[in-house]
Design a protein around this motif. Structure first.
Motif: not given
Ligand code: CMP
Length: 137
Positions: A9, A11, A64, A107, A110-112
């Motif tokens: 992803k 991130d 995101f 993190q 969502e930001r996984n």
């Protein structure tokens, strides 16, 4: 043999973790059958996550996922769907087991860091969303 769709992803790409995650994928014994860097539009992300459109986190998730480049992959292994989900760990990094990618690199929920298909039907849809059959031969 089974195939699953994996995403590194935005991130994780932004934090230059793609190489480390690819190494973990190869060390776990997956064959990388296809791979591409993509920067999704908001519409692309909405189409990909359409099953979640009623969820409260849908708008934030699609914002995101379209915020920067990601890497999409087709992974192949015996029992690939389950095997990749096990390597990723729980969606919420706070609940992920030690040694999993999300425990190490995510993190937030969502930001996984990574995504993986959750069933054979989902894998077929998700692989077809990014790759033409010819790219998988
Ligand atoms: P993923 O496995 O790609 O599937 C749906 C994504 O929605 C999930 O990872 C997270 O990035 C995101 N998400 C954000 N909030 C939640 C939540 N509360 N529950 C599940 N997924 C969430």
């Amino acid at each position: 043999m089974e195939r699953t769709l994996a995403i590194i992803k935005p991130d994780a790409v932004e934090r230059r973790l793609a190489g480390k995650i690819l190494q973990r994928i190869e060390d776990a014994g997956f064959q990388i059958r296809a791979m591409r860097r993509v920067h999704l539009s908001r519409k692309d992300a909405e189409g990909f996550y359409a099953v979640h459109r009623e969820r409260p986190f849908f708008a934030s998730l699609t914002t995101f996922m379209s915020s920067g480049p990601a890497v999409v992959l087709v992974l192949e292994a015996p029992d690939a769907i389950k095997k990749w989900r096990t390597l990723m760990g729980a969606t919420d990094p706070a609940k992920a087991d030690a040694g999993t990618l999300r425990k190490e690199f995510a993190q937030s929920i969502e930001r996984n860091a990574t995504h993986g298909s959750d069933a054979p039907e989902t894998a077929a849809f998700e692989i077809g969303y990014f790759f033409a059959g010819i790219e998988l031969m």
